[in-house]
Design a protein around this motif. Structure first.
Motif, short mmCIF file in Angstrom:
data_model
loop_
_atom_site.label_atom_id
_atom_site.label_comp_id
_atom_site.label_asym_id
_atom_site.label_seq_id
_atom_site.Cartn_x
_atom_site.Cartn_y
_atom_site.Cartn_z
N UNK A 29 0.87 -1.17 0.00
CA UNK A 29 0.00 0.00 0.00
C UNK A 29 0.91 1.22 0.00
N UNK A 30 0.76 2.06 -1.03
CA UNK A 30 1.63 3.24 -1.15
C UNK A 30 0.86 4.55 -0.98
N UNK A 31 -0.46 4.47 -0.92
CA UNK A 31 -1.26 5.66 -0.71
C UNK A 31 -2.63 5.30 -0.20
N UNK A 58 -2.68 9.88 2.61
CA UNK A 58 -1.26 9.62 2.83
C UNK A 58 -0.67 9.01 1.57
N UNK A 59 0.54 9.43 1.24
CA UNK A 59 1.31 8.81 0.17
C UNK A 59 2.69 8.49 0.71
N UNK A 60 3.14 7.27 0.47
CA UNK A 60 4.48 6.85 0.88
C UNK A 60 5.49 7.87 0.32
N UNK A 61 6.41 8.34 1.15
CA UNK A 61 7.37 9.35 0.69
C UNK A 61 8.11 8.98 -0.60
N UNK A 68 -0.30 10.45 -7.30
CA UNK A 68 -1.07 9.44 -6.57
C UNK A 68 -2.11 10.09 -5.66
N UNK A 69 -1.68 11.08 -4.87
CA UNK A 69 -2.61 11.76 -3.96
C UNK A 69 -3.73 12.45 -4.74
N UNK A 70 -3.38 13.04 -5.87
CA UNK A 70 -4.39 13.71 -6.69
C UNK A 70 -5.43 12.71 -7.20
N UNK A 97 -1.55 21.17 2.17
CA UNK A 97 -2.28 22.38 1.79
C UNK A 97 -2.18 22.67 0.30
N UNK A 98 -1.02 22.54 -0.30
CA UNK A 98 -0.86 22.83 -1.73
C UNK A 98 -1.74 21.92 -2.58
N UNK A 99 -1.75 20.63 -2.28
CA UNK A 99 -2.60 19.70 -3.03
C UNK A 99 -4.05 20.15 -2.97
#
Length: 116
Positions: A29-31, A58-61, A68-70, A97-99
């Motif tokens: 699981x990466x996100x 959450x997204x794996x660094x 992915x987050x988007x 916040x930026x996302x």
């Protein structure tokens, strides 16, 4: 915390008031993303009274800055739209916040909380 979280997710995934999406690479699981649906009395800013509470983003660094987050955010927003939500709320980390602002979220300085 684990039993309480497990109970929450079991109940609310079963009744459709919590949705979650996972990003997976092979078996990892990466996100993650999640949204709880709550209902309040309708008001001018949200005539349906239905609100999505965004959480568990959450997204794996090692996988960040790849969209992915988007994509996860797009999916839970689509679920909120389908549920009939009039608004989505999140308490964003500084990193997120930026996302969220790029996606169209706006700051609401009226948010206050009282802990019991």
């Amino acid at each position: 915390m684990v039993p309480a979280l497990k109970g929450y997710y079991t109940r609310h995934m079963a009744d459709g008031t919590f949705v979650s999406w996972l990003a997976i690479d092979k078996e990892n699981i990466i996100g993650t993303s999640g949204m709880s649906f709550v209902e309040k009395p309708p008001y001018f800013g949200c005539p349906s009274g239905k609100i999505g509470l965004l959480s568990s983003m959450f997204t794996d660094p090692e996988y960040r800055r790849r969209g992915i987050a988007k994509e996860l955010l797009s999916r839970v927003i689509a679920d909120a739209r389908e549920y009939g939500c009039g608004t989505i709320q999140i308490t964003a980390s500084d990193m997120g916040v930026k996302l969220y602002t790029d996606f169209g979220f706006v700051h609401n300085d009226n948010f206050m909380q009282y802990k019991l």
